[in-house]
Write an enzyme that holds these catalytic residues in place. Structure first.
Site, mmCIF file in Angstrom:
data_model
loop_
_atom_site.group_PDB
_atom_site.id
_atom_site.type_symbol
_atom_site.label_atom_id
_atom_site.label_comp_id
_atom_site.label_asym_id
_atom_site.label_seq_id
_atom_site.Cartn_x
_atom_site.Cartn_y
_atom_site.Cartn_z
ATOM 1 N N LYS A 163 50.735 -108.089 42.747
ATOM 2 C CA LYS A 163 49.534 -108.454 42.204
ATOM 3 C C LYS A 163 49.559 -109.635 41.424
ATOM 4 C CE LYS A 163 48.138 -104.395 42.995
ATOM 5 N NZ LYS A 163 46.830 -103.890 43.770
HETATM 6 C C1 LIG Z 1 53.148 -101.666 44.426
HETATM 7 C C2 LIG Z 1 51.826 -101.461 45.257
HETATM 8 N N1 LIG Z 1 51.956 -101.095 46.718
HETATM 9 C C3 LIG Z 1 50.906 -100.963 47.298
HETATM 10 C C4 LIG Z 1 49.688 -101.084 46.575
HETATM 11 C C5 LIG Z 1 48.291 -101.108 47.629
HETATM 12 O O1 LIG Z 1 47.743 -102.126 47.536
HETATM 13 P P1 LIG Z 1 46.331 -102.385 47.854
HETATM 14 O O2 LIG Z 1 45.514 -101.593 46.796
HETATM 15 O O3 LIG Z 1 45.822 -103.749 48.003
HETATM 16 O O4 LIG Z 1 45.715 -101.632 49.332
HETATM 17 C C6 LIG Z 1 49.535 -101.124 45.323
HETATM 18 C C7 LIG Z 1 48.146 -100.921 44.622
HETATM 19 O O5 LIG Z 1 47.064 -100.690 44.974
HETATM 20 C C8 LIG Z 1 50.515 -101.299 44.547
HETATM 21 O O6 LIG Z 1 50.500 -101.549 43.217
HETATM 22 N N1 LIG Z 2 47.550 -100.390 42.862
HETATM 23 C C1 LIG Z 2 46.489 -100.979 42.132
HETATM 24 C C2 LIG Z 2 45.112 -100.058 42.333
HETATM 25 C C3 LIG Z 2 43.952 -101.206 41.914
HETATM 26 O O1 LIG Z 2 44.105 -102.186 43.016
HETATM 27 P P1 LIG Z 2 43.250 -103.719 43.039
HETATM 28 O O2 LIG Z 2 44.131 -104.349 44.216
HETATM 29 O O3 LIG Z 2 41.942 -103.301 43.358
HETATM 30 O O4 LIG Z 2 43.211 -104.160 41.651
HETATM 31 C C4 LIG Z 2 47.065 -101.028 40.673
HETATM 32 O O5 LIG Z 2 48.229 -101.112 40.633
HETATM 33 O O6 LIG Z 2 46.394 -100.910 40.151
#
Ligand SMILES: Cc1ncc(COP(=O)(O)O)c(C=O)c1O
Ligand SMILES: N[C@@H](CCOP(=O)(O)O)C(=O)O
Length: 462
Positions: free
Chosen positions: A112
C-alpha cells in the site's frame, strides 16, 4: 484526460478532481475515459531506468494538466525517497521461472505504501494550491490504514479517520494504526468485518450533505490515483524480465481487487501480460465468480491472511464495467442486487470476458501455511501469508512464461502466522523495534452510520 463513473451519472472529472473526490457522487468508481497505450519502443525504453523515472513515464499520460511535468517528477521523487531499497520494488528469484516482486520496502511494510506515499504528496500539492482542508476516511483490513496514517500524519488541513474491524487485524497492523501520536490521526476499531467498514465508508460518501460538509476524501483503492500508482510496478517488473519482447505473467494476492485491476490496466496500456491470476484465501468470492458466473457473498471468515478477508471487492466493479463494454446501467443493476440480495449473476458476455482476462485460484489455511514453510525450505525466503496465498495459486501456472508473484507485505507484519508455519518469528526492522512499547490510542465504535458521522464531525479540527 477525463475520468468517468462506472455508474454513468456523476460528472466527468479531470485527474486532480477525480483524485480529490474519491468515490463518484453516483456511488460509482472513476475510470479513465480512454486508457493511453504505450508503444513497444516506449516500454522497452523503461529498461534500466530508476523506478521514479519509470513511474513518471507510465503515469504521466493519465495526469493530464493536473500537475506540471516537473512538479509531478518532484512529487514522485519525494514519495519514494524513504523506501528501504534502492530498487524500491526489487524482484527476487524463487525458482527457474518464478519471481517475487517485493512491494514491502516502504515505511509500513506493505504494498500500500507504493501508492499511498505518492498520494500523500499529490494531496499535499493540491491542498497547498486550493488552500482547502479535507477529512480522509479510510476502511482497512490492516494495511491501507497504516499506510494512510503514515502518509498523512501531522499534515495541516487533513484529518485522517481509519475504520478497522475490531479484533481482525494483526497486532503489528493494529499498533501501526494506534500508536501515532499526531492529533490529526483517529484510529477507530469498529464492530464487524472489513466489508462493514467499507460499507460504512461508502455510505458516508453517499450522504452528500455529510460528504460535502466535512470535505470527505477517500484513499482506499476506490481512488483512481491509488490504482494508477500500482500500475507502475507491473511495468518495471515485466521490463526487467524482457518485456515488451517477451510476455510475463503475474499472480496477485487479491482482496479488494485494486492491485490486480492495476495489472489489467497495465495490459491494456500495451504491456504483454500473459496470465493475470487472482489468488484468494478462504474468502474466495472472486475465484467462485470466475468458476460459476455467480457473484454471491458469504460471510467473511477470519484467516491467517487477514488483509484479504474481504467478500465485497470494491474494484471488481471497475472490471465489470469494462467486461460489460462500459455499460453503466448493467453495472448499476448488479451493484443494486449485490446490496439488496447479496449477489448477482454476471451477464454471459461479461463472464466470458472476465475469464479471458483472468485466471484464479484459492489457498486454504493449510495450503497457505504449507506454502510459507515450503518457500522457506526451498528458497530461503520468509514470506507473509498473503504472499504465500499467491505462491500456492501461482505454482500450477509455472511454465515457459516467467511468473511474477506479488509479495504484498513483509512477513514481520504477521509474525504469529509465519512462526506457526516455520518456527521462525520474523523481527521488525530496527526503526520499528519499539512498536510494542508505544502507547496506543484508539476509539471503539459501533457499526452505526449516525454514530460514526457524529464522531467524525465532532473530532475534525478547523
Ligand atoms: C498484504 C495484502 N495483500 C493483498 C491484499 C489484496 O490487495 P487488493 O485489495 O488490492 O486486492 C491486501 C489488501 O487488500 C493486503 O493488505
Ligand atoms: N487489504 C486492504 C483492504 C483495503 O484495500 P484498498 O486497496 O481498497 O485500500 C487493507 O489492508 O486495508
Amino acid at each position: 484526460m477525463r475520468y468517468i463513473s462506472t455508474r454513468g451519472q456523476a460528472p466527468a472529472l479531470d485527474f486532480e478532481r477525480a483524485m480529490m473526490t474519491g468515490l463518484a457522487s453516483d456511488g460509482g468508481l472513476y475510470v479513465p475515459e480512454v486508457v493511453p497505450v504505450m508503444a513497444p519502443a516506449e516500454i522497452a525504453a523503461l529498461a534500466g531506468l530508476p523506478f521514479e523515472e519509470a513511474a513518471f513515464r507510465v503515469m504521466r499520460p493519465f495526469v493530464g494538466d493536473s500537475f506540471a511535468p516537473e512538479e509531478f517528477r518532484r512529487l514522485i521523487g519525494a514519495a519514494y525517497a524513504g523506501f528501504g531499497h534502492a530498487a524500491r520494488v526489487p524482484l527476487v528469484q524463487l525458482g527457474p521461472n518464478h519471481f517475487l516482486l517485493e512491494l514491502f520496502h516502504g515505511p509500513t511494510l506493505a504494498f500500500k505504501d507504493v501508492a499511498m506515499q505518492l498520494i500523500g504528496q499529490l494531496f499535499q500539492a493540491s491542498l497547498a494550491r486550493s488552500g482547502g482542508r479535507i477529512t480522509i476516511v479510510g476502511a482497512t483490513s490492516g494495511d491501507t490504514g497504516s499506510a494512510a496514517i503514515e502518509a498523512f500524519r501531522g499534515l495541516k488541513g487533513v484529518d485522517v479517520f481509519i475504520l478497522y474491524p475490531h479484533g481482525r487485524v494483526s497486532e503489528v497492523q493494529r499498533r501501526q494504526m494506534t500508536t501515532p501520536s499526531e492529533a490529526n490521526v483517529h484510529a477507530l476499531a469498529m464492530d464487524g468485518d472489513f466489508d462493514d467498514c467499507q460499507a460504512a465508508l461508502k455510505a458516508m460518501f453517499a450522504d452528500r450533505g455529510f460528504a460535502e460538509g466535512v470535505a470527505l476524501a477517500g484513499v482506499n483503492s476506490i481512488n483512481w490515483a491509488r490504482v494508477l500508482a500500482q500500475v507502475v510496478y507491473y511495468f518495471t517488473a515485466a521490463v526487467s524480465l524482457g518485456a515488451p519482447h517477451r510476455a510475463v505473467s503475474f499472480t496477485v494476492p487479491t482482496g479488494n481487487f485494486g492491485d490486480i485491476y492495476a495489472g489489467l490496466i497495465a495490459r491494456r496500456m500495451g504491456l504483454p501480460i500473459d496470465r493475470l491470476v487472482i489468488a484468494t484465501n478462504r474468502n474466495d468470492i472472486l475465484h467462485r465468480t470466475l468458476l460459476t458466473g455467480e457473484h454471491r457473498k458469504e460471510g467473511v471468515t477470519p484467516s491467517i491472511s487477514p488483509s484479504m478477508d474481504i467478500q465485497v471487492s470494491s474494484n471488481f466493479e471497475r472490471a465489470l464495467f469494462d467486461a460489460y463494454g462500459r455499460d453503466a446501467h448493467a453495472v448499476t443493476q448488479d451493484m443494486a442486487s449485490l446490496r439488496a440480495e447479496g449477489g448477482f449473476t454476471v451477464g454471459q458476455g461479461a463472464i466470458e470476458q472476465l475469464r479471458e482476462w483472468f485466471a484464479s485460484g484459492r489457498a486454504s489455511e493449510e495450503e497457505t501455511a504449507a506454502a510459507i514453510a515450503r518457500t522457506l525450505a526451498t528458497t530461503g525466503e520468509l514470506v507473509c501469508p498473503h504472499t504465500a496465498v499467491g505462491i500456492h495459486v501461482a505454482e500450477p501456472h509455472l511454465g515457459e512464461v516467467p511468473m511474477v508473484t506479488l509479495a504484498t507485505a513483509h512477513p514481520a507484519k504477521f509474525p504469529d502466522a509465519v512462526e506457526a508455519a516455520t518456527g521462525i518469528r520474523p523481527p521488525l526492522p530496527p526503526r520499528m523495534a519499539d512498536l510494542y512499547d508505544r502507547p496506543e490510542r484508539v476509539t471503539r465504535v459501533p457499526n452505526d452510520l449516525d454514530a460514526l458521522q457524529t464522531l467524525i464531525r465532532e473530532r475534525i479540527r478547523p
